[in-house]
Design a protein around this motif. Sequence first.
Motif, mmCIF file in Angstrom:
data_model
loop_
_atom_site.group_PDB
_atom_site.id
_atom_site.type_symbol
_atom_site.label_atom_id
_atom_site.label_comp_id
_atom_site.label_asym_id
_atom_site.label_seq_id
_atom_site.Cartn_x
_atom_site.Cartn_y
_atom_site.Cartn_z
ATOM 1 N N ILE A 1 -2.848 -1.499 -10.531
ATOM 2 C CA ILE A 1 -1.788 -0.676 -9.947
ATOM 3 C C ILE A 1 -2.389 0.434 -9.094
ATOM 4 O O ILE A 1 -1.902 0.699 -7.986
ATOM 5 C CB ILE A 1 -0.859 -0.140 -11.053
ATOM 6 N N TYR A 2 -3.475 1.031 -9.540
ATOM 7 C CA TYR A 2 -4.143 2.059 -8.736
ATOM 8 C C TYR A 2 -4.690 1.456 -7.445
ATOM 9 O O TYR A 2 -4.645 2.093 -6.390
ATOM 10 C CB TYR A 2 -5.255 2.739 -9.534
ATOM 11 N N THR A 3 -5.200 0.242 -7.505
ATOM 12 C CA THR A 3 -5.686 -0.433 -6.298
ATOM 13 C C THR A 3 -4.539 -0.658 -5.322
ATOM 14 O O THR A 3 -4.675 -0.429 -4.109
ATOM 15 C CB THR A 3 -6.357 -1.777 -6.656
ATOM 16 N N LEU A 4 -3.383 -1.095 -5.833
ATOM 17 C CA LEU A 4 -2.213 -1.303 -4.979
ATOM 18 C C LEU A 4 -1.752 0.008 -4.355
ATOM 19 O O LEU A 4 -1.393 0.050 -3.169
ATOM 20 C CB LEU A 4 -1.074 -1.940 -5.778
ATOM 21 N N LEU A 5 -1.787 1.070 -5.138
ATOM 22 C CA LEU A 5 -1.422 2.391 -4.612
ATOM 23 C C LEU A 5 -2.372 2.819 -3.513
ATOM 24 O O LEU A 5 -1.944 3.318 -2.465
ATOM 25 C CB LEU A 5 -1.417 3.427 -5.736
ATOM 26 N N THR A 6 -3.653 2.630 -3.733
ATOM 27 C CA THR A 6 -4.655 3.015 -2.727
ATOM 28 C C THR A 6 -4.459 2.214 -1.451
ATOM 29 O O THR A 6 -4.560 2.761 -0.345
ATOM 30 C CB THR A 6 -6.075 2.825 -3.291
ATOM 31 N N ARG A 7 -4.149 0.930 -1.578
ATOM 32 C CA ARG A 7 -3.877 0.119 -0.385
ATOM 33 C C ARG A 7 -2.651 0.644 0.362
ATOM 34 O O ARG A 7 -2.643 0.735 1.594
ATOM 35 C CB ARG A 7 -3.677 -1.352 -0.759
ATOM 36 N N ALA A 8 -1.596 0.994 -0.377
ATOM 37 C CA ALA A 8 -0.387 1.532 0.255
ATOM 38 C C ALA A 8 -0.678 2.863 0.942
ATOM 39 O O ALA A 8 -0.141 3.144 2.019
ATOM 40 C CB ALA A 8 0.731 1.674 -0.773
ATOM 41 N N VAL A 9 -1.533 3.690 0.338
ATOM 42 C CA VAL A 9 -1.955 4.951 0.959
ATOM 43 C C VAL A 9 -2.719 4.649 2.249
ATOM 44 O O VAL A 9 -2.444 5.227 3.310
ATOM 45 C CB VAL A 9 -2.824 5.790 -0.013
ATOM 46 N N ASN A 10 -3.684 3.736 2.176
ATOM 47 C CA ASN A 10 -4.515 3.407 3.335
ATOM 48 C C ASN A 10 -3.714 2.785 4.477
ATOM 49 O O ASN A 10 -4.077 2.929 5.637
ATOM 50 C CB ASN A 10 -5.662 2.478 2.932
ATOM 51 N N LYS A 11 -2.627 2.104 4.138
ATOM 52 C CA LYS A 11 -1.769 1.501 5.156
ATOM 53 C C LYS A 11 -0.776 2.501 5.746
ATOM 54 O O LYS A 11 -0.064 2.182 6.683
ATOM 55 C CB LYS A 11 -0.997 0.311 4.561
ATOM 56 N N GLY A 12 -0.701 3.690 5.168
ATOM 57 C CA GLY A 12 0.189 4.708 5.706
ATOM 58 C C GLY A 12 1.600 4.687 5.149
ATOM 59 O O GLY A 12 2.502 5.296 5.729
#
Length: 126
Positions: free
Chosen positions: A43-54
């Motif tokens: 879930i943290y990885t998914l959050l980080t991806r969503a952050v990185n995608k803006g």
Amino acid sequence: MAKKELQPSELKVMHVIWTSAPIKASEIAARLAPETGWSKNTIYTLLTRAVNKGFVQRTDPGFICSPLISREEVQRHENHTFLERLYNGSAKQLFARMIGDHAFSPEDLADIRAMIDQEEGAHHTS
């Protein structure tokens, strides 16, 4: 909308954020883990991806998450993409398929008729 797409797993994370923002990443994980079976790290990885995608703003300390895009923006984009991919951009073809497949209850159809009537009335008064 941002050029990058939200993956289905990222969209699950976004639904929690839209519902409860601002929200700690740990709270998102606590809500999603029982439903999805995903680990906290996933879930943290998914959050980080969503952050990185803006799509998500991360505020520290606490890994507090807030949406940078509205649910409505994502819905519009996804609707457009879906229509283009499966129905050549035609909402009429989509609804014809859904009506032919009996996807709507009589109550749904009555509500849709009311929405259409309301929309037509709005066009005639402007």
